[in-house]
Motif scaffolding. Structure first.
Motif, mmCIF file in Angstrom:
data_model
loop_
_atom_site.group_PDB
_atom_site.id
_atom_site.type_symbol
_atom_site.label_atom_id
_atom_site.label_comp_id
_atom_site.label_asym_id
_atom_site.label_seq_id
_atom_site.Cartn_x
_atom_site.Cartn_y
_atom_site.Cartn_z
ATOM 1 N N CYS A 19 0.761 -1.201 0.013
ATOM 2 C CA CYS A 19 0.170 -0.088 -0.099
ATOM 3 C C CYS A 19 0.968 1.048 -0.078
ATOM 4 N N CYS A 65 -0.982 -4.205 5.846
ATOM 5 C CA CYS A 65 -1.697 -4.961 5.221
ATOM 6 C C CYS A 65 -1.674 -6.596 5.561
ATOM 7 N N HIS A 398 -5.769 -9.614 1.459
ATOM 8 C CA HIS A 398 -7.003 -9.064 0.951
ATOM 9 C C HIS A 398 -7.117 -7.219 0.655
ATOM 10 N N THR A 399 -6.309 -6.740 1.373
ATOM 11 C CA THR A 399 -6.195 -5.444 1.233
ATOM 12 C C THR A 399 -5.644 -4.669 -0.178
ATOM 13 N N ARG A 404 -5.175 -10.789 -4.669
ATOM 14 C CA ARG A 404 -6.488 -11.654 -4.417
ATOM 15 C C ARG A 404 -6.695 -12.534 -5.362
ATOM 16 N N LEU A 432 -13.365 -10.311 6.119
ATOM 17 C CA LEU A 432 -12.253 -9.387 5.375
ATOM 18 C C LEU A 432 -12.669 -8.074 4.997
ATOM 19 N N GLU A 433 -14.062 -8.343 4.362
ATOM 20 C CA GLU A 433 -14.610 -6.967 3.753
ATOM 21 C C GLU A 433 -14.900 -5.831 4.742
ATOM 22 N N SER A 435 -13.301 -5.996 7.971
ATOM 23 C CA SER A 435 -12.152 -5.555 8.739
ATOM 24 C C SER A 435 -11.024 -6.305 8.014
ATOM 25 N N LYS A 436 -10.021 -5.515 7.985
ATOM 26 C CA LYS A 436 -8.737 -6.109 7.319
ATOM 27 C C LYS A 436 -7.986 -7.147 8.191
ATOM 28 N N TYR A 437 -7.997 -6.958 9.530
ATOM 29 C CA TYR A 437 -7.698 -8.103 10.422
ATOM 30 C C TYR A 437 -8.813 -8.708 10.857
#
Length: 505
Positions: A19, A65, A398-399, A404, A432-433, A435-437
């Motif tokens: 990122c 990430c 996922h981020t 992906r 994951l959508e 919350s990234k963790y």
């Protein structure tokens, strides 16, 4: 045979290669002087990953990430349409020399991934920390762009159907479509046959082709056109991935591809003989795809990153002929080295480490093709070693949209970062959508079954002597290092902590 490791602690504050966030990364690290294949298998099943001799584990709750370990059940692998296209493209190239270029065959210029999580140099006189990701971004971009191209093709097909028949999605929702009044004219041409859907025409052509192949010379009048309600002709059988990869050994083929498995060891004659070619290919790939400077991808860097491995080569009576350890899977096209996949063969899996290839052959989608070859290789090994049935693709992020693609190899699972249990990836997507963790295990009370229970039993290597931590603690002079030892043992688990040797100076 013991695994010997130096724990380097938590490293945070470096720039993220995914990122681009400055100071967003956080991971624990160890330097592995030696590592048994069983210990490394247990470590990657707890979220660890190696790069050269450096072994690291992202701090999932803090890193920008989160990187989730992903594995594919190779024996149950489901070949999808996108992957079939890549295999068929390679088949046509090898058999007929057909080269199919597209707008997405070019080399990506994203200067990412091979250095995405590169650990900083540590204060060790004889070691330099190498780069540390698993697949070059070119393979990931190649996969993503290829699928994007397919989506655009499908979209154009839908758009054309929409112009002629209306939007089926809107119609299914019950929405009213307002059509403009047709322009005045003479109406439909009665001398022409009525318009038919492209899908129906394809079905009819397919049926006629099948009949011709069977030698049926009956006139077409006896075989009416296929209507939209007709059932789809059944294929003779669903092809496996092996059916697409195995090219008939004929004399008149346009090209010959040979895949060699070579131990990553300077003691192996075949590896030594191909070292210069392999190192030159690596440099060409890094400079073209990742824009490295020549001094950043020379033979020394290549050796540290992809040749030096802490894994001890091991053979087992009930195992596979190649043995277990680190290998280079070399792709030789007409006697020329065009790609190398670096892999680890472990007790329960084939673990992908890195891929580099000749950018001149990017039109063959070698990133995707090599992954499919490695899946096939895992399936072959499983026939000889029943427990070796998984293919590990490194980390799923996922981020990062370009990472992906790994989730499209099915059936795949993600490792829960708290319970260290495997969960089908489809169940992880909604989490994951939001919350990234995420913790994937549905039971909040389910914890780490191999959690640290007895610190005193952790094995220590001190002054060339192996001892439990309880003895080392009494002999140690100077400030206590219990916090660091406890952190290490918690991360590797009680089983590995009692089996591996933690070096303490």
């Amino acid at each position: 045979m013991y695994s010997i490791l130096e724990y380097r602690g938590l490293r945070e504050g470096s720039s993220c290669g995914y990122c681009r966030l400055q100071g967003g990364k956080a991971s624990h690290g160890m330097w592995a002087h030696s590592l048994t294949v069983q210990d490394y298998q247990d470590l990657i099943d707890r979220g660890w990953r190696r790069s050269g001799k450096y072994v690291y584990k992202p701090l999932m709750s803090q890193t920008c990430c989160p990187q989730y370990t992903i594995r594919l059940s190779a024996v149950n692998y489901q070949l999808n349409k996108s992957h079939k296209k890549v295999l068929k493209k390679m088949q046509r190239f090898l058999q007929d020399g057909e080269v199919s270029h597209s707008a997405n065959d070019g080399i990506s210029v994203e200067p990412m991934d091979s250095q995405a999580d590169s650990p900083v140099s540590c204060n060790v006189s004889c070691t330099a920390i190498p780069k540390d990701e698993l697949k070059p971004l070119s393979a990931e971009v190649e996969e993503t762009e290829k699928q994007q191209g397919e989506r655009e093709t499908e979209k154009s097909t839908v758009d054309e159907a929409h112009k002629e028949h209306g939007d089926p999605i809107e119609m299914a929702k019950g929405k009213t479509t307002v059509h403009s009044m047709p322009k005045p004219g003479k109406g439909a041409d009665t001398t022409r046959p009525p318009c038919r859907k492209a899908k129906d025409l394809r079905k009819e052509r397919r049926l006629q082709k099948m009949l011709l192949q069977k030698g049926d010379q009956t006139s077409s009048s006896e075989h009416p056109a296929v209507t939209p309600t007709s059932s789809k002709p059944k294929a003779n059988g669903i092809k496996s991935i092996e059916d697409f990869i195995d090219v008939p050994d004929r004399e008149n083929v346009a090209h010959r591809l040979e895949v060699k498995l070579v131990p990553a060891s300077m003691e192996d004659p075949e590896f030594v003989a191909s070292f210069d070619s392999s190192a030159a290919l690596y440099a060409k790939y890094q400079m073209c795809v990742h824009k490295d400077l020549p001094y950043e991808c020379g033979p020394e860097e290549f050796t540290r990153f992809l040749c030096d491995s802490p894994l001890e080569m091991e053979t087992r009576q009930d195992g596979i002929s190649s043995g277990y350890g680190s290998f280079h899977q070399q792709y030789w096209l007409d006697g020329k080295l065009i790609a190398v996949g670096v892999i680890d063969i472990l007790p329960y899996c084939v673990s992908s480490v890195y891929l580099y290839y000749d950018p001149d052959y990017s039109f063959l989608s070698l990133g995707v093709y090599s992954a499919l070859r490695e899946i096939t290789f895992t399936r072959e090994l499983q026939k000889k070693a029943a427990d070796l049935c998984y293919y590990y693709m490194g980390f799923y992020i996922h981020t990062c949209p370009k990472m992906r693609y790994k989730g499209q190899y099915k059936p795949s699972q993600l490792l829960c970062p708290e319970s260290y249990t495997w969960v089908p990836i489809e169940k992880c997507f909604p989490l994951l959508e939001s919350s990234k963790y995420s913790r994937f295990h549905s039971n909040p009370r389910e914890g780490d079954k191999d959690h640290l229970a007895e610190l005193c039993r952790v094995r220590i290597l001190h002054k060339r002597t192996v001892m439990p931590y309880s003895v080392y603690k009494k002999r140690r002079k100077g400030p206590s290092d219990e916090t660091a030892v406890k952190q290490y043992a918690t991360l590797v688990g009680q089983t590995c902590a009692e089996r591996m040797l933690l070096y303490r100076s």
